[in-house]
Write an enzyme that holds these catalytic residues in place. Structure first.
Site, PDB file in Angstrom:
ATOM      1  N   ASP A 234       1.473  -3.733   1.946  1.00  0.00           N
ATOM      2  CA  ASP A 234       1.742  -2.784   2.753  1.00  0.00           C
ATOM      3  C   ASP A 234       3.146  -2.231   2.740  1.00  0.00           C
ATOM      4  O   ASP A 234       4.124  -3.113   2.745  1.00  0.00           O
ATOM      5  CB  ASP A 234       1.116  -2.705   4.087  1.00  0.00           C
ATOM      6  CG  ASP A 234      -0.233  -2.836   4.159  1.00  0.00           C
ATOM      7  OD1 ASP A 234      -0.963  -3.462   3.223  1.00  0.00           O
ATOM      8  OD2 ASP A 234      -0.729  -2.631   5.233  1.00  0.00           O
ATOM      9  N   GLY A 254       0.963  -2.370  -3.498  1.00  0.00           N
ATOM     10  CA  GLY A 254      -0.637  -2.689  -3.841  1.00  0.00           C
ATOM     11  C   GLY A 254      -1.378  -2.672  -2.635  1.00  0.00           C
ATOM     12  O   GLY A 254      -2.576  -2.902  -2.764  1.00  0.00           O
ATOM     13  N   ASP A 255      -1.131  -1.926  -1.395  1.00  0.00           N
ATOM     14  CA  ASP A 255      -2.058  -1.705  -0.453  1.00  0.00           C
ATOM     15  C   ASP A 255      -1.412  -0.369   0.365  1.00  0.00           C
ATOM     16  O   ASP A 255      -0.691   0.499  -0.525  1.00  0.00           O
ATOM     17  CB  ASP A 255      -1.989  -2.773   0.661  1.00  0.00           C
ATOM     18  CG  ASP A 255      -3.208  -2.889   1.255  1.00  0.00           C
ATOM     19  OD1 ASP A 255      -3.693  -1.696   1.789  1.00  0.00           O
ATOM     20  OD2 ASP A 255      -3.817  -4.184   1.321  1.00  0.00           O
ATOM     21  N   ASP A 256      -1.702  -0.211   1.603  1.00  0.00           N
ATOM     22  CA  ASP A 256      -1.300   1.001   2.200  1.00  0.00           C
ATOM     23  C   ASP A 256       0.293   1.331   2.138  1.00  0.00           C
ATOM     24  O   ASP A 256       0.766   0.476   2.465  1.00  0.00           O
ATOM     25  CB  ASP A 256      -1.890   1.066   3.602  1.00  0.00           C
ATOM     26  CG  ASP A 256      -3.456   0.800   3.904  1.00  0.00           C
ATOM     27  OD1 ASP A 256      -4.072   1.667   3.124  1.00  0.00           O
ATOM     28  OD2 ASP A 256      -3.955   0.070   4.714  1.00  0.00           O
ATOM     29  N   THR A 287      -0.509   4.371  -4.616  1.00  0.00           N
ATOM     30  CA  THR A 287      -1.413   3.004  -4.310  1.00  0.00           C
ATOM     31  C   THR A 287      -2.506   3.030  -4.895  1.00  0.00           C
ATOM     32  O   THR A 287      -3.468   3.884  -4.492  1.00  0.00           O
ATOM     33  CB  THR A 287      -1.547   2.648  -2.857  1.00  0.00           C
ATOM     34  OG1 THR A 287      -2.376   1.693  -2.850  1.00  0.00           O
ATOM     35  CG2 THR A 287      -2.039   3.613  -2.085  1.00  0.00           C
TER      36      THR A 287
END
Length: 478
Positions: A234, A254-256, A287
């Site tokens: 994140d 790779g995330d939020d 993302t």
């Protein structure tokens, strides 16, 4: 020569009205925690990391140098504070802890590198609002740059770099060989007056910037990068924090990109520290596996008064998402998201009422979250797979969900899917789902968070523009 000005009484009355309107608008703006900051404020005392034996060759471990420098600077916390300067070079280090009234300043060619040995990241207690490490029971590795119970902390530079070298941590996570939850790149706990600005953050082992139990936090002009397939990296996660400003950032992870949190199930409910009064604006990024802006799923302490605007997300899974679950308790309310551009995004808006695991078996499945007064306004999208998947909880509807002025070029034949949702809409294309088809205007604008205020602001602006050209001043020179 003395000069005076004679103004007719009626004109003076109009001027005073305008002045009061301007003063009111200024007062609102000046109270914002997004007012101009001075991250390069000069501290009375400054040292350079090389004065403490640090070597910027990317190989020598400099943890002791950072620790010793900050220990030395601690004597200046009550004398106006101090600055630690990191010059050009590659400065390998393990975790180190900040102090109050400190500026950590990086040269534009400075790179702080996180050690690839887990022993250089000490294990600390879990957060009380989580009850355990987020990934594994027990403790968690301390962040690379860490601080707790601090006041007036600035982490800044001329776009210097902080690189967590997270690849080794991602491999340990994928292989299941971790004993404790992975560390963040920057974490400040129980702190007030935090500024993070003008830096690039790379390859965090876990979440990148994590203010938790903090107040008066500003994150400005930062770039956050990690591979799109890196797990749980994140970008910025304000957690049980208030008066937070995040603006002018580019994030690709790779995330939020940004995720607002406030504790996990029974631990978050018990700790009862909400996230509130959060402004997010002028954010761009991508993302592939998660959302541009997310709330949750750990939101058990409550989240409210969130304003996000001027957002651009592309090549992403989801634009805006709220995630929760039975057992979370808490609330998400008074959220206003506006002026959003989405390109090549699979799902523009998503509300999920059954998301995520629980910390242990002690959570209360009857602790239902309260989700209400969520407004999405002025959203544009091109090449969107699905406009919205809005799923509440049976017996716990998400209510006063409002969609206004949304135009999405959607490739799916079923653009909206809604369940256990109630709300309103106006000017939405393609047509929204049945539970949201009641019109906002004129009867339901008060049920839609911030829309009435937004209309009043527009009306005030129109009134000022109507009055101003008609004002004419006659001066008498004495």
């Amino acid at each position: 020569m003395r000069r005076s000005v004679t103004i007719p009484f009626q004109l003076l009355e109009v001027i005073l009205v305008l002045a009061s309107m301007c003063e009111a608008q200024w007062a609102i703006g000046s109270s914002s925690h997004c007012t101009q900051t001075s991250p390069r404020e000069v501290r009375p005392h400054s040292v350079t990391i090389t004065e403490f034996g640090a070597v910027g060759d990317g190989v020598t471990l400099n943890t002791k140098a950072f620790q010793n420098a900050i220990f030395y600077l601690n004597s200046f916390t009550d004398k106006g504070g101090a600055q630690l300067f990191v010059p050009a070079g590659r400065w390998l280090t393990g975790s180190f802890e900040l102090i109050s009234h400190l500026t950590l300043l990086l040269d534009k060619d400075a790179v702080i590198l996180g050690s690839t040995h887990s022993d250089d990241w000490p294990v600390i207690d879990p957060l009380p609002s989580y009850g355990r490490g987020r990934e594994l029971p027990g403790g968690r590795h301390r962040s690379l740059i860490y601080g707790r119970n601090l006041t007036d902390v600035i982490i800044t530079g001329d776009n210097g770099t902080i690189d967590g070298q997270g690849n080794v941590w991602w491999n340990w996570f994928r292989n299941g060989t971790l004993n404790y939850t992975r560390p963040h790149l920057v974490e400040l706990m129980n702190s007030t007056g935090v500024i993070v600005s003008n830096l690039t953050f790379l390859n965090s082992p876990f979440w990148t910037i994590h203010p938790v139990y903090c107040s008066e936090v500003v994150v400005q002009d930062v770039t956050i990068l990690a591979p799109l397939d890196s797990p749980n990296t994140d970008g910025i996660n304000p957690d049980s924090s208030d008066d937070v400003c995040i603006e002018d950032c580019y994030i690709s992870t790779g995330d939020d990109l940004i995720s607002i949190k406030s504790g996990w199930d029974e631990y978050g409910i018990s700790y009862a520290r909400p996230s509130s009064n959060i402004i997010i604006r002028r954010i761009a990024g991508q993302t592939s596996s998660s959302s541009g802006i997310a709330i949750g799923s750990e939101m058990s302490g409550g989240v409210s008064e969130v304003h996000a605007e001027s957002l651009q997300f592309f090549n992403s899974k989801t634009g805006i998402r709220i995630k929760t679950s039975p057992g979370r308790g808490g609330y998400v309310r008074n959220v206003y998201v506006s002026d959003v551009d989405l390109t090549d995004v699979k799902m523009a808006i998503r509300l999920t009422g059954n998301y995520g695991e629980h910390p242990d078996a002690s959570y209360d499945p009857k602790a239902l979250p309260d989700i209400n007064k969520i407004t999405f306004k002025d959203i544009r999208g091109d090449n969107i797979s699905v406009a919205g998947l809005l799923e509440g909880i049976e017996g716990d509807n998400f209510v006063d969900i409002c969609l206004s002025n949304i135009t999405l070029n959607v490739t799916s034949s079923s653009p909206w899917n809604c369940s256990f949702i109630r709300g309103y809409s106006d000017s939405v294309s393609p047509d929204t789902c049945e539970p949201l088809r009641d019109r906002i205007f004129p009867h339901h604008s008060s049920s839609c968070y911030h829309i009435s205020d937004d209309l009043q602001t527009q009306s005030d602006r129109k009134q000022q523009s109507w009055l101003m050209p008609r004002l004419s001043f006659s001066f008498t020179i004495i």
